[in-house]
Design a protein around this motif. Structure first.
Motif, PDB file in Angstrom:
ATOM      1  N   LEU A 178      -6.529  -2.920   5.540  1.00 25.11           N
ATOM      2  CA  LEU A 178      -5.941  -3.866   4.600  1.00 25.11           C
ATOM      3  C   LEU A 178      -7.015  -4.676   3.878  1.00 25.11           C
ATOM      4  O   LEU A 178      -6.879  -4.974   2.682  1.00 25.11           O
TER       5      LEU A 178
ATOM      6  N   THR B 208       0.852  -1.184   0.000  1.00 26.03           N
ATOM      7  CA  THR B 208       0.000   0.000   0.000  1.00 26.03           C
ATOM      8  C   THR B 208       0.890   1.238   0.000  1.00 26.03           C
ATOM      9  O   THR B 208       2.040   1.193   0.440  1.00 26.03           O
TER      10      THR B 208
ATOM     11  N   ARG C 105      -3.226   1.253   8.459  1.00 28.75           N
ATOM     12  CA  ARG C 105      -2.675  -0.044   8.064  1.00 28.75           C
ATOM     13  C   ARG C 105      -3.196  -1.152   8.987  1.00 28.75           C
ATOM     14  O   ARG C 105      -2.579  -2.210   9.119  1.00 28.75           O
TER      15      ARG C 105
END
Length: 275
Positions: free
Chosen positions: A243, A228, A238
């Motif tokens: 995700l 990413t 994150r």
């Protein structure tokens, strides 16, 4: 009728070897790699998106299919729906022209049709590429292969989310959503070594499942390893929820490639050229 039933019916007709059983994103006819994608207003792009970005996106999503097969773009056929909005249509053509010049894929023909005023646009493009070697399909992966993602995930979906909250939003994520970059050089470098390859257009988890099913394999995805961008992390974070968003959002146009486990793609050299 859902897509799987339509494809099952079409397979009764598309028996030519070039069709690859309709299990891939492209057809291969001799050394020609042929793909067709359509985008619909309100589904693949927003009515408020700048028309030049829509033209660019239509070209880019087709170029991404060629990239996954290591093909060199050689020409495109455009299906353009006209709704009587000259400024929009000229802007759209500007975007098509910009992508054609950037990636060396000249427009060589197509068709135009008129729509009633206010009808949603559906725009299509057939892209033609050339590959000296057989293009990797979705179906060649083997148990034990390493699955690599080339590019980043989640940026486009995050950009779309920003635009849903504020149609005047701007910045890196919005730019990625509106003007994806096809990874042609990376595709050409990796295709000769790939056992299976496709682009990520409908979300990593769904597309990885498609590759695994076509190859007769299972697949394991470690969310912690997803690539990413910093812009995505700043907007979404994150954590596991972020995700999963990146893995399912779609519209990424990264490459998903199955390689022999002993091959380290970082040791390969990228060819020169566009993309």
């Amino acid at each position: 009728m859902d897509e799987s039933r339509v494809l099952a019916r079409l397979r009764r007709t598309t028996t030519h070897p070039a069709a690859r059983g309709l299990t891939d994103d492209v057809a291969q006819l001799g050394d020609l790699i042929i793909t067709h994608d359509s985008i619909a207003e309100g589904i693949h792009y927003l009515p408020d998106d700048p028309p030049a970005s829509v033209g660019w996106k239509l070209m880019a999503v087709n170029l991404s299919d060629l990239a996954a097969k290591g093909a060199e773009p050689i020409g495109a056929l455009l299906s353009l729906t006209l709704r009587g909005d000259d400024d929009w249509e000229m802007g759209f053509i500007d975007g098509v022209e910009a992508a054609a010049e950037t990636y060396g894929m000249p427009l060589i023909g197509g068709d135009t049709i008129a729509l009633p005023e206010g009808a949603p646009r559906v725009l299509g493009l057939t892209a033609i590429g050339r590959s000296a070697a057989p293009a990797p399909s979705r179906s060649g992966a083997r148990p034990g292969d390493a699955l690599w993602v080339v590019g980043t995930l989640g940026d486009s979906a995050a950009g779309l989310a920003l635009l849903h909250r504020d149609k005047h939003a701007s910045g890196t994520l919005v730019d990625v959503y509106r003007r994806p970059i096809p990874l042609l050089c990376a595709g050409r470098a990796l295709a000769p070594f790939a056992r299976a390859s496709m682009d990520v257009s409908d979300g990593l988890l769904l597309d990885a499942e498609r590759m695994a099913k076509a190859s007769g394999c299972a697949v394991t995805v470690d969310l912690a390893t997803l690539p990413t961008s910093d812009a995505f992390a700043a907007a979404q974070g994150r954590d596991v929820e972020a995700l999963l968003f990146a893995a399912t959002g779609g519209d990424d146009y990264a490459l998903l490639i199955a390689l022999p486990p002993e091959l380290d793609p970082f040791t390969l050299s990228l060819p020169s050229g566009r993309g």
